[in-house]
Design a protein around this motif. Structure first.
Motif, PDB file in Angstrom:
ATOM      1  N   ALA A 160       0.832  -1.207   0.000  1.00  0.00           N
ATOM      2  CA  ALA A 160       0.000   0.000   0.000  1.00  0.00           C
ATOM      3  C   ALA A 160       0.862   1.251   0.000  1.00  0.00           C
ATOM      4  O   ALA A 160       0.609   2.205  -0.753  1.00  0.00           O
ATOM      5  CB  ALA A 160      -0.925  -0.013   1.208  1.00  0.00           C
ATOM      6  N   LYS A 161       1.887   1.272   0.839  1.00  0.00           N
ATOM      7  CA  LYS A 161       2.775   2.446   0.893  1.00  0.00           C
ATOM      8  C   LYS A 161       3.466   2.668  -0.444  1.00  0.00           C
ATOM      9  O   LYS A 161       3.646   3.805  -0.891  1.00  0.00           O
ATOM     10  CB  LYS A 161       3.800   2.262   2.008  1.00  0.00           C
ATOM     11  N   LYS A 162       3.834   1.590  -1.105  1.00  0.00           N
ATOM     12  CA  LYS A 162       4.506   1.690  -2.395  1.00  0.00           C
ATOM     13  C   LYS A 162       3.596   2.317  -3.443  1.00  0.00           C
ATOM     14  O   LYS A 162       4.034   3.125  -4.264  1.00  0.00           O
ATOM     15  CB  LYS A 162       4.954   0.300  -2.852  1.00  0.00           C
ATOM     16  N   GLN A 163       2.296   1.982  -3.408  1.00  0.00           N
ATOM     17  CA  GLN A 163       1.348   2.557  -4.364  1.00  0.00           C
ATOM     18  C   GLN A 163       1.192   4.060  -4.144  1.00  0.00           C
ATOM     19  O   GLN A 163       1.108   4.837  -5.102  1.00  0.00           O
ATOM     20  CB  GLN A 163      -0.023   1.869  -4.258  1.00  0.00           C
ATOM     21  N   VAL A 164       1.166   4.475  -2.894  1.00  0.00           N
ATOM     22  CA  VAL A 164       1.050   5.907  -2.592  1.00  0.00           C
ATOM     23  C   VAL A 164       2.258   6.658  -3.126  1.00  0.00           C
ATOM     24  O   VAL A 164       2.129   7.706  -3.778  1.00  0.00           O
ATOM     25  CB  VAL A 164       0.901   6.138  -1.071  1.00  0.00           C
ATOM     26  N   GLU A 165       3.432   6.142  -2.874  1.00  0.00           N
ATOM     27  CA  GLU A 165       4.646   6.823  -3.321  1.00  0.00           C
ATOM     28  C   GLU A 165       4.730   6.886  -4.841  1.00  0.00           C
ATOM     29  O   GLU A 165       5.219   7.861  -5.405  1.00  0.00           O
ATOM     30  CB  GLU A 165       5.881   6.122  -2.746  1.00  0.00           C
ATOM     31  N   SER A 166       4.201   5.870  -5.516  1.00  0.00           N
ATOM     32  CA  SER A 166       4.270   5.860  -6.972  1.00  0.00           C
ATOM     33  C   SER A 166       3.303   6.869  -7.598  1.00  0.00           C
ATOM     34  O   SER A 166       3.506   7.302  -8.737  1.00  0.00           O
ATOM     35  CB  SER A 166       3.969   4.461  -7.512  1.00  0.00           C
ATOM     36  N   GLU A 167       2.267   7.260  -6.863  1.00  0.00           N
ATOM     37  CA  GLU A 167       1.263   8.178  -7.424  1.00  0.00           C
ATOM     38  C   GLU A 167       1.278   9.561  -6.782  1.00  0.00           C
ATOM     39  O   GLU A 167       0.581  10.456  -7.253  1.00  0.00           O
ATOM     40  CB  GLU A 167      -0.146   7.573  -7.232  1.00  0.00           C
ATOM     41  N   ARG A 168       2.083   9.767  -5.739  1.00  0.00           N
ATOM     42  CA  ARG A 168       2.022  10.995  -4.955  1.00  0.00           C
ATOM     43  C   ARG A 168       2.211  12.255  -5.801  1.00  0.00           C
ATOM     44  O   ARG A 168       1.511  13.260  -5.620  1.00  0.00           O
ATOM     45  CB  ARG A 168       3.055  10.955  -3.835  1.00  0.00           C
ATOM     46  N   LYS A 169       3.120  12.234  -6.743  1.00  0.00           N
ATOM     47  CA  LYS A 169       3.458  13.439  -7.519  1.00  0.00           C
ATOM     48  C   LYS A 169       2.395  13.798  -8.549  1.00  0.00           C
ATOM     49  O   LYS A 169       2.200  14.975  -8.861  1.00  0.00           O
ATOM     50  CB  LYS A 169       4.807  13.260  -8.218  1.00  0.00           C
ATOM     51  N   ASP A 170       1.701  12.791  -9.081  1.00  0.00           N
ATOM     52  CA  ASP A 170       0.865  13.040 -10.256  1.00  0.00           C
ATOM     53  C   ASP A 170      -0.636  12.884 -10.043  1.00  0.00           C
ATOM     54  O   ASP A 170      -1.418  13.249 -10.924  1.00  0.00           O
ATOM     55  CB  ASP A 170       1.281  12.092 -11.393  1.00  0.00           C
ATOM     56  N   ILE A 171      -1.064  12.338  -8.918  1.00  0.00           N
ATOM     57  CA  ILE A 171      -2.487  11.992  -8.774  1.00  0.00           C
ATOM     58  C   ILE A 171      -3.384  13.215  -8.652  1.00  0.00           C
ATOM     59  O   ILE A 171      -4.539  13.208  -9.091  1.00  0.00           O
ATOM     60  CB  ILE A 171      -2.700  11.034  -7.573  1.00  0.00           C
ATOM     61  N   ASP A 172      -2.877  14.302  -8.056  1.00  0.00           N
ATOM     62  CA  ASP A 172      -3.718  15.470  -7.764  1.00  0.00           C
ATOM     63  C   ASP A 172      -3.890  16.336  -9.009  1.00  0.00           C
ATOM     64  O   ASP A 172      -3.296  17.392  -9.151  1.00  0.00           O
ATOM     65  CB  ASP A 172      -3.111  16.286  -6.622  1.00  0.00           C
ATOM     66  N   SER A 173      -4.753  15.860  -9.915  1.00  0.00           N
ATOM     67  CA  SER A 173      -5.007  16.592 -11.154  1.00  0.00           C
ATOM     68  C   SER A 173      -6.472  16.491 -11.530  1.00  0.00           C
ATOM     69  O   SER A 173      -7.181  15.586 -11.078  1.00  0.00           O
ATOM     70  CB  SER A 173      -4.149  16.030 -12.291  1.00  0.00           C
ATOM     71  N   LEU A 174      -6.926  17.418 -12.370  1.00  0.00           N
ATOM     72  CA  LEU A 174      -8.308  17.394 -12.835  1.00  0.00           C
ATOM     73  C   LEU A 174      -8.610  16.115 -13.608  1.00  0.00           C
ATOM     74  O   LEU A 174      -9.703  15.553 -13.511  1.00  0.00           O
ATOM     75  CB  LEU A 174      -8.576  18.622 -13.719  1.00  0.00           C
ATOM     76  N   GLN A 175      -7.644  15.654 -14.344  1.00  0.00           N
ATOM     77  CA  GLN A 175      -7.815  14.443 -15.143  1.00  0.00           C
ATOM     78  C   GLN A 175      -8.157  13.238 -14.290  1.00  0.00           C
ATOM     79  O   GLN A 175      -8.879  12.340 -14.719  1.00  0.00           O
ATOM     80  CB  GLN A 175      -6.530  14.177 -15.938  1.00  0.00           C
ATOM     81  N   ASN A 176      -7.654  13.192 -13.056  1.00  0.00           N
ATOM     82  CA  ASN A 176      -7.885  12.053 -12.165  1.00  0.00           C
ATOM     83  C   ASN A 176      -9.038  12.270 -11.197  1.00  0.00           C
ATOM     84  O   ASN A 176      -9.261  11.455 -10.303  1.00  0.00           O
ATOM     85  CB  ASN A 176      -6.618  11.765 -11.359  1.00  0.00           C
ATOM     86  N   THR A 177      -9.784  13.377 -11.370  1.00  0.00           N
ATOM     87  CA  THR A 177     -10.862  13.713 -10.440  1.00  0.00           C
ATOM     88  C   THR A 177     -12.143  12.965 -10.789  1.00  0.00           C
ATOM     89  O   THR A 177     -12.544  12.908 -11.949  1.00  0.00           O
ATOM     90  CB  THR A 177     -11.130  15.224 -10.445  1.00  0.00           C
ATOM     91  N   MET A 178     -12.770  12.399  -9.779  1.00  0.00           N
ATOM     92  CA  MET A 178     -14.067  11.745  -9.943  1.00  0.00           C
ATOM     93  C   MET A 178     -15.007  12.255  -8.861  1.00  0.00           C
ATOM     94  O   MET A 178     -14.578  12.538  -7.731  1.00  0.00           O
ATOM     95  CB  MET A 178     -13.921  10.227  -9.890  1.00  0.00           C
ATOM     96  N   VAL A 179     -16.281  12.391  -9.201  1.00  0.00           N
ATOM     97  CA  VAL A 179     -17.277  12.920  -8.279  1.00  0.00           C
ATOM     98  C   VAL A 179     -18.252  11.812  -7.909  1.00  0.00           C
ATOM     99  O   VAL A 179     -18.838  11.173  -8.788  1.00  0.00           O
ATOM    100  CB  VAL A 179     -18.035  14.111  -8.903  1.00  0.00           C
ATOM    101  N   LEU A 180     -18.402  11.578  -6.612  1.00  0.00           N
ATOM    102  CA  LEU A 180     -19.379  10.609  -6.099  1.00  0.00           C
ATOM    103  C   LEU A 180     -20.261  11.339  -5.109  1.00  0.00           C
ATOM    104  O   LEU A 180     -19.800  11.750  -4.042  1.00  0.00           O
ATOM    105  CB  LEU A 180     -18.690   9.433  -5.415  1.00  0.00           C
ATOM    106  N   GLY A 181     -21.519  11.555  -5.488  1.00  0.00           N
ATOM    107  CA  GLY A 181     -22.424  12.319  -4.639  1.00  0.00           C
ATOM    108  C   GLY A 181     -21.927  13.741  -4.519  1.00  0.00           C
ATOM    109  O   GLY A 181     -21.726  14.425  -5.525  1.00  0.00           O
TER     110      GLY A 181
END
Length: 462
Positions: free
Chosen positions: A225-246
C-alpha cells in the motif's frame, strides 16, 4: 359522530405514524409475506420487535411500554418473559426458511458479500464466541457477522455468524457456499475491509478454483500500500484524475500491478485532498495545544502517552521550568504521510470510480451494523445461549432491512438535507390514533408527515 365526556376520558391515544411507515414498507418489499410464510406462529411478534428496535433503540426489557403506547400488530403483552420465550422458540429451520422466502422476493441479479463486523459478548456459553481481532478494540470475546446484500437494492438478504477467532479465507468460503446455495449461483462479489487483509488471504482468493471475485481495502501497515502511494504521490492530484461521487470529489487512478509471480491485480489508488487537509489541520491544532500545556506544566505531562507521541520533553537547566519542549517533526510527517489516501485491490472491477462506489456501499451497511450495536441494543449480546443469540441477531436483521430501505429512499429523495433518520421517525411518531368506544380516530397529518409519506410512495393513513 359524537362521544360523551366519559367515553372520551376512557379513550386511548397511541403513536401510529412511524409504525405505519414500517408496515407499508414491509408490505411493499415482500418482507411481511416472507415472515408470515416462514414463521406463521411468531411473525407478528418478530415484526413488532424489529420495529421497536428502530423506533426506540432501547433494550427489549422496555418493549412492553412501547407496545402499550403504539398502534402496532395485535400481539397482546410483550413482557420481558414473553420475549425471552420467543427468542428461545424460533428454530434454526424457521430462520433459514425466512432467508429462502426473502431471497425469492428479491429480483437481484448480483450480490455483495460483506465481511463486516464483530459483536462482543460477555457469555462463555455461546459456541461461536471466541477471542479474536475485535474491530472496536474491546477486550471481549466476540462473534463475526457476514452479510449478503442486494447490489442494486442495498437491502440485506442473508446473514450468518461465525467464530470471532477466524478471519481467513477458509471461513469465508464456508460462508459463501451457504450464500451461493441461497442465491442459486447468481454472481457474488466479496467486499472486505482492511481487517481481513493479509497476503495469505489475497493469495488464497486468487488461487481459488471457484475464482472468487473480490474487492478489499489494503491497510498502510502493508508495504504494498505504501509503495502505491509513493508511486502516485506526484501526479495523482489533477483534474484528469478527479471523480465525483455524490457531493464528494476524490482523485483516483487504476493500474494493473503484479501481485506475485503468477497473478496481476487491479490496484485503485485514491486521494482525498479535503480529507488530507482536514487531517493535517486537526493534527496541527491538537499538537499545538499539547505543546502549550506541556510548556506550562512540563513535569505533569512527562509520562503521558499522547504527549510523548508528538513531543520531546527534556530536562534543561537553562529553562525557568527546568524543561524544554519540542515537536517530533518526524512523527508528524509519518502520521500525515498516508492521510487522505486509500488503496483498493480487486481481481474483478477495472474502473476506479465503480470500485469506490461498491466499497462505499459496504460503508452504508457498516453504519447499519453500528445502529444494531449502538442503538438497537446489540452491541453486547446480553444472552447466554447460542439459539437465543442467533434469534436476537435475526430480529436485528429484520430491523436492518427496514432501516436500509429507509436510508436508500432518504438518499434518493434528498431527505437527509432536511432531517436525520431519527428526526424522520420522531416526526412520524407524532401522528397518533385515538380509540373512543371502539372507534379509531386519526389525528390530522402535518405537512412534514405528508411529505415523508409521499417521498416513500406510501399512501397517507386514513
Amino acid at each position: 359522530m359524537t362521544f360523551s365526556i366519559e367515553e372520551i376520558q376512557r379513550s386511548s391515544i397511541k403513536d401510529y405514524g412511524a409504525f405505519y411507515l414500517f408496515q407499508s414498507i414491509a408490505q411493499s418489499i415482500g418482507l411481511l409475506r416472507a415472515l408470515e410464510r416462514a414463521l406463521p406462529n411468531y411473525w407478528q411478534e418478530v415484526f413488532n420487535l424489529a420495529c421497536y428496535l428502530i423506533s426506540s433503540g432501547d433494550p427489549f426489557l422496555y418493549c412492553e411500554d412501547w407496545i402499550n403506547s403504539t398502534e402496532c400488530l395485535p400481539v397482546g403483552s410483550m413482557s420481558s418473559q414473553r420475549i425471552s420465550e420467543l427468542l428461545a422458540a424460533i428454530s434454526p429451520d424457521s430462520r433459514e426458511a425466512f432467508y429462502q422466502e426473502w431471497c425469492q422476493c428479491r429480483s437481484e441479479q448480483e450480490y455483495l458479500a460483506l465481511d463486516i463486523t464483530s459483536v462482543s459478548s460477555y457469555s462463555n456459553l455461546i459456541e461461536d464466541v471466541e477471542w479474536g481481532y475485535n474491530r472496536d478494540k474491546e477486550a471481549l470475546p466476540q462473534i463475526n457477522l457476514c452479510m449478503l446484500m442486494g447490489e442494486k437494492s442495498g437491502l440485506p438478504i442473508y446473514q450468518t455468524a461465525y467464530s470471532g477467532s477466524l478471519k481467513d479465507v477458509s471461513t469465508l468460503k464456508t460462508t459463501l457456499s451457504k450464500m451461493n446455495a441461497l442465491s442459486k449461483g447468481k454472481p457474488t462479489l466479496i467486499v472486505m475491509d482492511k481487517g481481513f487483509f493479509s497476503t495469505k488471504n489475497v493469495n488464497a482468493m486468487l488461487n481459488d478454483a471457484a475464482k472468487l471475485r473480490f474487492v478489499i481495502s489494503v491497510p498502510f501497515t502493508s508495504g504494498f500500500a505504501k509503495k502505491q502511494v509513493e508511486s502516485e504521490r506526484k501526479d495523482i492530484d489533477s483534474l484528469q484524475n478527479t471523480m465525483v461521487l455524490g457531493e464528494d470529489s476524490v482523485r483516483g487512478v487504476t493500474k494493473l500491478r503484479a501481485w506475485n509471480k503468477d497473478h496481476k491485480i487491479y490496484t485503485h489508488v485514491y486521494y482525498n485532498a479535503m480529507k488530507a487537509m482536514k487531517l493535517r489541520e486537526n493534527l496541527y491544532a491538537h499538537v499545538a495545544l499539547l505543546k502549550e500545556r506541556a510548556e506550562a506544566h512540563p513535569a505533569a505531562h512527562l509520562q503521558e502517552e499522547e504527549y510523548s507521541k508528538y513531543l520531546l520533553i527534556r530536562n534543561s537547566e537553562k529553562s525557568p521550568l527546568g524543561y524544554t519542549v519540542s515537536i517530533k517533526e518526524e512523527a508528524i510527517r509519518q502520521e500525515l504521510e498516508t492521510g487522505g489516501w486509500m488503496i483498493l485491490i480487486t481481481n474483478d472491477v477495472t474502473n476506479a470510480k465503480e470500485a469506490l462506489r461498491i466499497y462505499r456501499e459496504k460503508d452504508v451497511v457498516e453504519k447499519g451494523f453500528l445502529r444494531l450495536k449502538n442503538s438497537l441494543d446489540l452491541g453486547r449480546l446480553r444472552v447466554h445461549k447460542d439459539g437465543i443469540m442467533q434469534n436476537k441477531l435475526f430480529i436485528g436483521f429484520i430491523s436492518l432491512i427496514l432501516a436500509a430501505h429507509i436510508h436508500k429512499v432518504m438518499l434518493e429523495k434528498n431527505l437527509y438535507k432536511k432531517m436525520t433518520m431519527k428526526k424522520l421517525l420522531i416526526t412520524l411518531s407524532k401522528l397518533r390514533i385515538q380509540v373512543v368506544n371502539g372507534t379509531r380516530i386519526l389525528f390530522p397529518l402535518t405537512k412534514n408527515q405528508s411529505t415523508i409519506y409521499k417521498a416513500f410512495n406510501v399512501k397517507e393513513p386514513v
